[in-house]
Design a protein around this motif. Structure first.
Motif, PDB file in Angstrom:
ATOM      1  N   SER A   1       1.025  -1.692  -0.041  1.00 27.69           N
ATOM      2  CA  SER A   1       0.136   0.160   0.064  1.00 27.69           C
ATOM      3  C   SER A   1       1.338   1.209   0.004  1.00 27.69           C
ATOM      4  O   SER A   1       2.262   0.798   0.546  1.00 27.69           O
ATOM      5  CB  SER A   1      -0.642  -0.219   1.457  1.00 27.69           C
ATOM      6  OG  SER A   1       0.153  -0.250   2.865  1.00 27.69           O
ATOM      7  N   ASP A   2      -0.004   2.616   0.158  1.00 28.95           N
ATOM      8  CA  ASP A   2       0.954   3.863  -0.343  1.00 28.95           C
ATOM      9  C   ASP A   2       2.051   3.543  -0.414  1.00 28.95           C
ATOM     10  O   ASP A   2       3.355   4.061  -0.193  1.00 28.95           O
ATOM     11  CB  ASP A   2       1.129   3.779   1.819  1.00 28.95           C
ATOM     12  CG  ASP A   2       1.787   5.906   1.632  1.00 28.95           C
ATOM     13  OD1 ASP A   2       1.706   5.838   1.071  1.00 28.95           O
ATOM     14  OD2 ASP A   2       2.402   5.711   1.909  1.00 28.95           O
TER      15      ASP A   2
ATOM     16  N   THR B   1       9.038   3.929  -3.157  1.00 30.54           N
ATOM     17  CA  THR B   1       8.844   4.336  -1.348  1.00 30.54           C
ATOM     18  C   THR B   1       7.533   3.006  -1.063  1.00 30.54           C
ATOM     19  O   THR B   1       6.355   3.432  -1.752  1.00 30.54           O
ATOM     20  CB  THR B   1       8.320   4.704  -0.235  1.00 30.54           C
ATOM     21  OG1 THR B   1       9.832   5.763  -1.376  1.00 30.54           O
ATOM     22  CG2 THR B   1       8.717   4.945   0.657  1.00 30.54           C
TER      23      THR B   1
ATOM     24  N   ARG C   1       4.626   0.952   1.800  1.00 30.56           N
ATOM     25  CA  ARG C   1       4.075   0.199   2.761  1.00 30.56           C
ATOM     26  C   ARG C   1       3.664  -1.686   2.702  1.00 30.56           C
ATOM     27  O   ARG C   1       3.130  -1.755   2.093  1.00 30.56           O
ATOM     28  CB  ARG C   1       3.124   0.924   3.187  1.00 30.56           C
ATOM     29  CG  ARG C   1       3.617   2.227   3.328  1.00 30.56           C
ATOM     30  CD  ARG C   1       4.258   2.591   4.920  1.00 30.56           C
ATOM     31  NE  ARG C   1       3.802   1.452   6.230  1.00 30.56           N
ATOM     32  CZ  ARG C   1       4.465   1.298   7.578  1.00 30.56           C
ATOM     33  NH1 ARG C   1       5.995   2.467   7.688  1.00 30.56           N
ATOM     34  NH2 ARG C   1       3.869   1.048   8.978  1.00 30.56           N
TER      35      ARG C   1
ATOM     36  N   HIS D   1       2.413  -4.736   4.721  1.00 33.64           N
ATOM     37  CA  HIS D   1       1.999  -5.222   5.798  1.00 33.64           C
ATOM     38  C   HIS D   1       1.656  -7.032   5.522  1.00 33.64           C
ATOM     39  O   HIS D   1       1.171  -7.269   4.689  1.00 33.64           O
ATOM     40  CB  HIS D   1       0.657  -4.911   6.013  1.00 33.64           C
ATOM     41  CG  HIS D   1       0.400  -3.184   5.996  1.00 33.64           C
ATOM     42  ND1 HIS D   1       0.432  -2.091   6.971  1.00 33.64           N
ATOM     43  CD2 HIS D   1       0.891  -1.800   4.958  1.00 33.64           C
ATOM     44  CE1 HIS D   1       0.534  -0.718   6.566  1.00 33.64           C
ATOM     45  NE2 HIS D   1       0.550  -0.538   5.899  1.00 33.64           N
TER      46      HIS D   1
ATOM     47  N   ASP E   1       5.041  -6.275   8.764  1.00 35.01           N
ATOM     48  CA  ASP E   1       4.755  -4.680   8.399  1.00 35.01           C
ATOM     49  C   ASP E   1       6.555  -3.683   8.146  1.00 35.01           C
ATOM     50  O   ASP E   1       7.491  -3.915   8.518  1.00 35.01           O
ATOM     51  CB  ASP E   1       4.350  -3.845   9.104  1.00 35.01           C
ATOM     52  CG  ASP E   1       2.899  -4.923   9.290  1.00 35.01           C
ATOM     53  OD1 ASP E   1       2.750  -5.985   8.861  1.00 35.01           O
ATOM     54  OD2 ASP E   1       1.723  -4.566  10.473  1.00 35.01           O
ATOM     55  N   GLY E   2       6.283  -2.637   7.104  1.00 43.13           N
ATOM     56  CA  GLY E   2       7.540  -2.124   7.254  1.00 43.13           C
ATOM     57  C   GLY E   2       7.455  -1.159   5.901  1.00 43.13           C
ATOM     58  O   GLY E   2       6.762  -1.056   5.339  1.00 43.13           O
ATOM     59  N   GLU E   3       8.076   0.321   6.256  1.00 43.71           N
ATOM     60  CA  GLU E   3       8.561   1.238   4.826  1.00 43.71           C
ATOM     61  C   GLU E   3       8.988   0.445   3.812  1.00 43.71           C
ATOM     62  O   GLU E   3      10.760   0.651   5.156  1.00 43.71           O
ATOM     63  CB  GLU E   3       8.649   2.848   5.063  1.00 43.71           C
ATOM     64  CG  GLU E   3       8.681   3.619   4.251  1.00 43.71           C
ATOM     65  CD  GLU E   3       7.876   5.236   4.985  1.00 43.71           C
ATOM     66  OE1 GLU E   3       8.794   5.085   4.900  1.00 43.71           O
ATOM     67  OE2 GLU E   3       6.959   5.530   5.262  1.00 43.71           O
TER      68      GLU E   3
ATOM     69  N   THR F   1      14.633  -0.939   3.922  1.00 45.67           N
ATOM     70  CA  THR F   1      13.949  -0.717   4.970  1.00 45.67           C
ATOM     71  C   THR F   1      13.861   0.308   5.182  1.00 45.67           C
ATOM     72  O   THR F   1      16.034   1.669   4.970  1.00 45.67           O
ATOM     73  CB  THR F   1      14.823  -1.791   6.190  1.00 45.67           C
ATOM     74  OG1 THR F   1      15.319  -1.671   6.795  1.00 45.67           O
ATOM     75  CG2 THR F   1      13.710  -3.036   5.689  1.00 45.67           C
TER      76      THR F   1
ATOM     77  N   ASP G   1      10.136   1.098  10.526  1.00 46.63           N
ATOM     78  CA  ASP G   1       8.906   0.592  11.384  1.00 46.63           C
ATOM     79  C   ASP G   1       9.005  -0.375  10.908  1.00 46.63           C
ATOM     80  O   ASP G   1       8.153  -1.642  10.961  1.00 46.63           O
ATOM     81  CB  ASP G   1       7.780   1.224  10.768  1.00 46.63           C
ATOM     82  CG  ASP G   1       6.332   0.403  11.409  1.00 46.63           C
ATOM     83  OD1 ASP G   1       6.683   0.552  12.779  1.00 46.63           O
ATOM     84  OD2 ASP G   1       5.325   0.283  11.111  1.00 46.63           O
ATOM     85  N   CYS G   2      10.424  -0.969  10.198  1.00 44.89           N
ATOM     86  CA  CYS G   2      10.667  -2.720  10.463  1.00 44.89           C
ATOM     87  C   CYS G   2      11.196  -3.262  11.364  1.00 44.89           C
ATOM     88  O   CYS G   2      12.168  -3.226  11.805  1.00 44.89           O
ATOM     89  CB  CYS G   2      11.361  -2.943   9.237  1.00 44.89           C
ATOM     90  SG  CYS G   2      10.882  -1.581   7.245  1.00 44.89           S
TER      91      CYS G   2
END
Length: 216
Positions: A69-70, A115, A117, A119, A128-130, A149, A152-153
């Motif tokens: 996503s995103d 970039t 996201r 999940h 999960d992570g960016e 990465t 948020d990983c």
């Protein structure tokens, strides 16, 4: 020759592009665990094109049970990414075509600097992570990209995905990665990194080639 250490302000690790280093499995980045798998997924141009298009449309992740996503393509001038030759020297990677491509759902295909996201869960472990596309390659017989990465990983590192169509007409899918623990659980139980990585590799393979062969 050992590779140098490269830095990029967009990711949270130093060895940017190291999944392309020939000696990754022998000399991984500090405190990280390397991993690599290769599978023959068929032969011929049609198999290569189908697998390549699936890879660039995020099918390894999306059909592998993860949610993408995103998706944010790089702003401004095209980000060319980072790549290395067999000796570990930085080289200019080939660029994907200038026009952004989209899948049937309107999601942008892979492009350098994008970039995303992620999940999902793998064997009960958070995935999960960016992440950011470090480089993307689209050549007549080789297509692939690497994700690094950003935030948020549970681990810090990079993974690359490559589809190669060799002169003997065989098509191979290669996934390489290195992970360093960030979350407390992974620092206390580093074997979980190996467990998580092995499960992810199998998911990627099934997504790109449902009728896959035995790993090389």
């Amino acid at each position: 020759m050992r590779r140098g250490t490269f830095r990029d302000e967009t990711v949270d690790y130093a060895a940017v592009g190291a999944t392309q280093a020939a000696d990754l499995m022998q000399y991984p980045p500090e405190r990280s665990r390397p991993a690599q798998e290769r599978w023959r997924i068929g032969s011929g141009e049609d198999r290569f094109r189908t697998a390549s298009d699936a890879l660039l449309a995020w099918r390894a992740q999306r059909d592998g049970g993860l949610t993408v996503s995103d998706v944010r393509p790089a702003a401004g001038p095209m980000y060319s990414g980072v790549s290395f030759d067999g000796e570990g020297h930085p080289i200019a990677p080939s660029k994907l075509e200038a026009d952004q491509r989209f899948d049937a759902d309107g999601m942008p295909w892979v492009a350098s600097g994008t970039t995303i996201r992620l999940h999902g869960r793998v064997k009960g472990l958070k995935a999960d992570g960016e992440l950011r596309v470090i480089f993307a390659i689209e050549e007549p017989r080789r297509v692939g990209f690497a994700l690094g990465t950003v935030d948020d990983c549970v681990v810090s590192g990079e993974e690359s995905f490559m589809v190669d169509w060799y002169e003997n007409d065989e098509v191979w899918f290669t996934v390489r990665a290195f992970d360093a623990p960030r979350a407390f659980l992974y620092r206390m139980l580093p074997a979980l990194i190996t467990r998580r990585r092995k499960a992810l590799f199998q998911r990627y393979l099934r997504a790109i080639s449902p009728l896959y062969t035995t790993p090389a």
